[in-house]
Design a protein around this motif. Structure first.
Motif, PDB file in Angstrom:
ATOM      1  N   SER A 118       0.836  -1.201   0.000  1.00  0.00           N
ATOM      2  CA  SER A 118       0.000   0.000   0.000  1.00  0.00           C
ATOM      3  C   SER A 118       0.874   1.256   0.000  1.00  0.00           C
ATOM      4  O   SER A 118       1.997   1.253   0.513  1.00  0.00           O
ATOM      5  CB  SER A 118      -0.932   0.006   1.219  1.00  0.00           C
ATOM      6  N   GLU A 119       0.346   2.317  -0.568  1.00  0.00           N
ATOM      7  CA  GLU A 119       1.128   3.544  -0.748  1.00  0.00           C
ATOM      8  C   GLU A 119       1.610   4.120   0.578  1.00  0.00           C
ATOM      9  O   GLU A 119       2.704   4.681   0.658  1.00  0.00           O
ATOM     10  CB  GLU A 119       0.296   4.574  -1.519  1.00  0.00           C
ATOM     11  N   GLY A 120       0.801   3.981   1.625  1.00  0.00           N
ATOM     12  CA  GLY A 120       1.177   4.528   2.916  1.00  0.00           C
ATOM     13  C   GLY A 120       2.412   3.883   3.521  1.00  0.00           C
ATOM     14  O   GLY A 120       3.048   4.463   4.405  1.00  0.00           O
ATOM     15  N   TRP A 121       2.764   2.709   3.043  1.00  0.00           N
ATOM     16  CA  TRP A 121       3.938   2.007   3.566  1.00  0.00           C
ATOM     17  C   TRP A 121       5.031   1.855   2.530  1.00  0.00           C
ATOM     18  O   TRP A 121       5.901   0.994   2.639  1.00  0.00           O
ATOM     19  CB  TRP A 121       3.529   0.646   4.145  1.00  0.00           C
ATOM     20  N   ASP A 177       0.368  -6.201   5.567  1.00  0.00           N
ATOM     21  CA  ASP A 177      -0.484  -5.095   5.121  1.00  0.00           C
ATOM     22  C   ASP A 177      -1.935  -5.326   5.526  1.00  0.00           C
ATOM     23  O   ASP A 177      -2.653  -4.396   5.880  1.00  0.00           O
ATOM     24  CB  ASP A 177      -0.378  -4.969   3.596  1.00  0.00           C
ATOM     25  N   GLU A 178      -2.376  -6.598   5.492  1.00  0.00           N
ATOM     26  CA  GLU A 178      -3.767  -6.932   5.762  1.00  0.00           C
ATOM     27  C   GLU A 178      -4.067  -7.132   7.240  1.00  0.00           C
ATOM     28  O   GLU A 178      -5.173  -6.823   7.694  1.00  0.00           O
ATOM     29  CB  GLU A 178      -4.139  -8.222   5.001  1.00  0.00           C
ATOM     30  N   VAL A 179      -3.105  -7.664   8.016  1.00  0.00           N
ATOM     31  CA  VAL A 179      -3.416  -8.156   9.352  1.00  0.00           C
ATOM     32  C   VAL A 179      -2.699  -7.411  10.476  1.00  0.00           C
ATOM     33  O   VAL A 179      -3.223  -7.292  11.585  1.00  0.00           O
ATOM     34  CB  VAL A 179      -3.098  -9.673   9.438  1.00  0.00           C
ATOM     35  N   GLN A 195       3.221  -2.934  14.408  1.00  0.00           N
ATOM     36  CA  GLN A 195       3.909  -4.027  13.717  1.00  0.00           C
ATOM     37  C   GLN A 195       4.285  -3.617  12.292  1.00  0.00           C
ATOM     38  O   GLN A 195       5.360  -3.968  11.802  1.00  0.00           O
ATOM     39  CB  GLN A 195       3.023  -5.268  13.694  1.00  0.00           C
ATOM     40  N   LYS A 196       3.416  -2.858  11.654  1.00  0.00           N
ATOM     41  CA  LYS A 196       3.736  -2.385  10.310  1.00  0.00           C
ATOM     42  C   LYS A 196       4.942  -1.454  10.332  1.00  0.00           C
ATOM     43  O   LYS A 196       5.812  -1.528   9.463  1.00  0.00           O
ATOM     44  CB  LYS A 196       2.533  -1.679   9.689  1.00  0.00           C
ATOM     45  N   GLU A 197       4.989  -0.596  11.312  1.00  0.00           N
ATOM     46  CA  GLU A 197       6.117   0.326  11.426  1.00  0.00           C
ATOM     47  C   GLU A 197       7.413  -0.439  11.655  1.00  0.00           C
ATOM     48  O   GLU A 197       8.457  -0.105  11.070  1.00  0.00           O
ATOM     49  CB  GLU A 197       5.871   1.297  12.577  1.00  0.00           C
ATOM     50  N   ARG A 198       7.346  -1.461  12.483  1.00  0.00           N
ATOM     51  CA  ARG A 198       8.552  -2.202  12.848  1.00  0.00           C
ATOM     52  C   ARG A 198       8.983  -3.195  11.764  1.00  0.00           C
ATOM     53  O   ARG A 198      10.184  -3.389  11.537  1.00  0.00           O
ATOM     54  CB  ARG A 198       8.311  -2.954  14.158  1.00  0.00           C
ATOM     55  N   ALA A 216       9.179  -3.255   2.896  1.00  0.00           N
ATOM     56  CA  ALA A 216       8.758  -2.545   1.692  1.00  0.00           C
ATOM     57  C   ALA A 216       9.884  -1.709   1.100  1.00  0.00           C
ATOM     58  O   ALA A 216       9.965  -1.528  -0.119  1.00  0.00           O
ATOM     59  CB  ALA A 216       7.549  -1.666   1.997  1.00  0.00           C
ATOM     60  N   ALA A 217      10.769  -1.218   1.957  1.00  0.00           N
ATOM     61  CA  ALA A 217      11.899  -0.410   1.495  1.00  0.00           C
ATOM     62  C   ALA A 217      13.041  -1.266   0.958  1.00  0.00           C
ATOM     63  O   ALA A 217      14.043  -0.725   0.480  1.00  0.00           O
ATOM     64  CB  ALA A 217      12.405   0.479   2.632  1.00  0.00           C
ATOM     65  N   GLY A 218      12.897  -2.574   1.044  1.00  0.00           N
ATOM     66  CA  GLY A 218      13.958  -3.459   0.572  1.00  0.00           C
ATOM     67  C   GLY A 218      15.152  -3.513   1.503  1.00  0.00           C
ATOM     68  O   GLY A 218      16.221  -3.998   1.118  1.00  0.00           O
ATOM     69  N   GLU A 219      14.973  -3.055   2.736  1.00  0.00           N
ATOM     70  CA  GLU A 219      16.087  -2.999   3.691  1.00  0.00           C
ATOM     71  C   GLU A 219      16.225  -4.284   4.496  1.00  0.00           C
ATOM     72  O   GLU A 219      17.197  -4.451   5.241  1.00  0.00           O
ATOM     73  CB  GLU A 219      15.885  -1.816   4.639  1.00  0.00           C
TER      74      GLU A 219
END
Length: 391
Positions: free
Chosen positions: A62-65, A106-108, A113-116, A122-125
């Motif tokens: 998603s764009e936000g992440w 993204d869904e759950v 948890q998304k931040e961590r 998503a950034a490929g890091e």
């Protein structure tokens, strides 16, 4: 009437990916960092930087992440174009298991948890693993046979068990562990999923398996879970709903496998066609021999029907449906048809096909594995047969 014709925007994205893969990714196919256990993390990092510079990283998120928020049909055209080189999905950060794990998060996942976890993925890091499959007699095609256990420990959980064929475990920084969960009274309350940063005390890669495929960074490993401790906020979603969340991940993941391997099969077919047009045998071009020409014609039909199966399933998912039945059908159709394509291509190339002078030999090996992982064809047929019986 369902219109599967890609939109102008999707066609433009497809063309961008095709050009990017041809010009920037394919030159890396001879890189020595492409090993028997997959591209090294050093090679992956270099490739991911290229996709980031082109604005083609993690289109499914998603764009936000940090992604493009691509729908399933948009993913279908982009992922197929990326798969024209088996390094393409890794470059664009849409390879398994990370792509499926990002979709699940993204869904759950909670916002924390998304931040961590989702943000660095998503950034490929970072790379991630999905720890579900176990050696016999544990969970394989039958997840209900799961032996790994999670038991309460203070405000968290202690997890013990063994996992194997865990893709990307060597060098991963994020893990999603699936385990049977027990309450304080020792009652089995169902399977749950737990997040953990890696490396972690109590989780050890005991060996990296030698497998016939070689396209996944980190290879496939056996993992020992010996008292892995996680906090209470490590639970992904709700306790006891792990099997439900597995379907959130697995149905779209089956389809994205099909998308990526369509691109690889098309590559093998293009190589075989080019060879058949140039190579002479018994005084004529190979393509003019019916035995060869008919194989290439069969390839065209198998690729065409596989693409239609993918597009139909993508359309179903874009309507908000679960798509489990459609993704099972697409997985069987594509894995078997595209393997036939690779097999014919190798046959057309003859002795050349057995060498690594072209990508066909590697694509052939990779596509054979596709018929097994994410559910062998027989398991999907069995599931479909049970649905037929109920109807």
């Amino acid at each position: 009437m369902i219109d599967f014709e890609p939109t102008a925007e999707q066609q433009e994205l497809k063309a961008r990916v095709e050009s990017f893969v041809r010009d920037k990714v394919i030159p890396f196919e001879s890189d020595p960092r492409r090993t028997a256990h997959g591209p090294t993390d050093d090679l992956r990092d270099e490739l991911v930087a290229l996709a980031k510079a082109e604005g083609l990283l993690s289109p499914h998120v998603s764009e936000g992440w940090g992604g493009m928020g691509a729908g399933h049909m948009t993913k279908a055209v982009m992922f197929e174009a990326s798969g024209y080189s088996m390094l393409g999905p890794i470059t664009m950060n849409i390879a398994a298991p990370d792509e499926g794990n990002m979709h699940l998060l993204d869904e759950v996942a909670t916002e924390a948890q998304k931040e961590r976890y989702l943000k660095p993925l998503a950034a490929g890091e970072a790379r991630s693993v999905f720890l579900m499959t176990e050696p016999s007699p544990g969970a394989g095609s039958d997840p209900g046979a799961m032996l790994t256990e999670a038991r309460p420990d203070g405000n968290g959980w202690t997890i013990s068990g063994r996992k194997w064929l865990i893709t990307g475990a060597e060098g991963a920084k994020i893990g999603i562990v699936m385990a049977r969960t027990f309450d304080e009274a020792g009652e089995d309350i169902g399977a749950s999923m737990f997040m953990t940063p890696l490396p972690a005390e109590g989780l050890r890669v005991s060996r990296v398996l030698d497998t016939m495929d070689s396209s996944f960074t980190g290879g496939h490993a056996e993992v020992e879970l010996d008292g892995l401790k996680v906090d209470g906020d490590a639970v992904l979603g709700e306790v006891g709903k792990g099997f439900r969340y597995a379907q959130v991940r697995l149905a779209p993941a089956r389809l994205t496998h099909c998308m990526r391997w369509l691109g690889a099969a098309q590559r093998a077919h293009d190589i075989a066609c080019g060879y058949a047009r140039e190579r002479e045998s018994f005084g004529t071009k190979l393509i003019d021999h019916e035995g060869v020409g008919f194989m290439l014609a069969d390839n065209e039909m198998d690729i065409h029907m596989s693409r239609l199966a993918v597009w139909h399933c993508a359309w179903v998912l874009d309507q908000g449906e679960r798509g489990g039945r459609e993704s099972s059908m697409a997985k069987v159709i594509c894995s078997e048809a595209l393997y036939r394509v690779a097999d014919r291509c190798l046959q057309v190339l003859g002795g050349m096909g057995m060498t690594r002078d072209t990508e066909v030999e590697r694509i052939f090996r990779e596509l054979r594995g596709f018929r097994i992982y994410d559910g062998p064809s027989e398991v999907h047929r069995w599931s479909l047969a049970k649905q037929i019986k109920r109807r």
